[in-house]
Design an enzyme around this catalytic site. Sequence first.
Site: not given
Ligand SMILES: Cc1ncc(COP(=O)(O)O)c(C=O)c1O
Length: 405
Positions: A120, A197, A200, A223, A362
């Site tokens: 992401h 990260d 998910q 999430k 993203c």
């Molecule tokens: C794999 C992953 N990393 C990071 C993020 C960023 O999360 P946040 O928008 O809560 O900062 C997301 C959000 O969709 C994501 O799916």
Amino acid sequence: MLIDEIRNDFPILKRKVNGKPLVYLDNAATSQKPKQVIDAIKNFYETQNANIHRGIHQLSEESTEAFERSREKVAKFISAKPEQIIFTKNTTESINTIAYGYGLKNIKKGDEILTTVMEHHSNFLPWQLVKKHTGATLKIADITDDGLLKMNHLEKLATKKTKLVAVTQVSNVLGTINPVKEISEIAQKNNSLFLVDGAQAAPHMPVDVKKTGCDFYAFSSHKMLGPTGIGVLYIKDPDKVDPFLVGGGTIKEVYTDKEAVWHDSPWKFEGGTPDVSGVIGFGATVDYLNKIGMEKIRKHEEEITKYALDKLLKIKNITIYGPMDHRLRGAVIAFNIGGIHPHDVAAILDSEGIAVRPGHACCKPLMSRLDILAMCRASFYIYNTKNEADVLVSGLEKVNKIFKR
Ligand SMILES: Cc1ncc(COP(=O)(O)O)c(C=O)c1O
């Protein structure tokens, strides 16, 4: 807990969209909230509201205690210690905290950062920023054609110069579950720090940062059935990281003629008044998830993903991204239908009350790797049913009919 009981806890699932029962399949973007979480936030504002770590009056003490109790719950949830848990705004802020507080200070020209093409932007752009400011090299591990991380490529790219390895545990597009334990062993062999990260992953499966062997783990409350505005950053050794957002609450001493002395972790990282109600709401979220059980959540999602994959694969002209084996993926299914624009697909599904996410999610580097501009993503959670997967399939058949395929 039965699925009907769980669904009953989510007031929003009773509403209609475009005259149809809501089928909410945009959980990878954000999840819905149970009344237990909504009530905890309401209760805080109605009975306890005060700033924390500042006052000595009763309300402030109660709020501080409830806030710190949430930290203990979150720590236990991922097998960490409370002082290793930093509350941020979201996963993005958690990862940036490491990029600014560790990366810019410790990574130098000639060093390397290793990530993957499936990240992401929130786990990609902070490392591009560190590269830009330090002159370090950013290396990117590739994926196989069926959406798995090429482990031999990642291992080849990892060297003694690798200061940091940053990888997602679950891809928000491919659904791929990456072997984080194995990656941590590669990082350790090279003396590299390892950031996961978990945006998910933490909502959908048991997480144990000790077993994973990571140095940093980032995820978002919103999430995982919790409030928006709350993120978590686990830091194994908080002394290795400097605070990135300094100000009220982050210090032990401040002088006019020399540098300030930082507070202990986690407080040195939490400058300014935090989202107190959100953190307390997140504590209630952790209770809720524990009541169901993370193993059970994972099992439910595996079942529904297998069911949905089998049915979706029968749709004319569909391309599904990521591994076809449901055991290798989270509850995320990204797809395209022939040459139909994902926005058209999502708009037709919306007219049927079905919420999915069209776009690049993203993940522009991944879109380029897959040679597409965008896709549609259906993502499931504990309250979704097989019947809702059937409604999605009928909606996509309607898409094909409208476009006369
Ligand atoms: C794999 C992953 N990393 C990071 C993020 C960023 O999360 P946040 O928008 O809560 O900062 C997301 C959000 O969709 C994501 O799916």
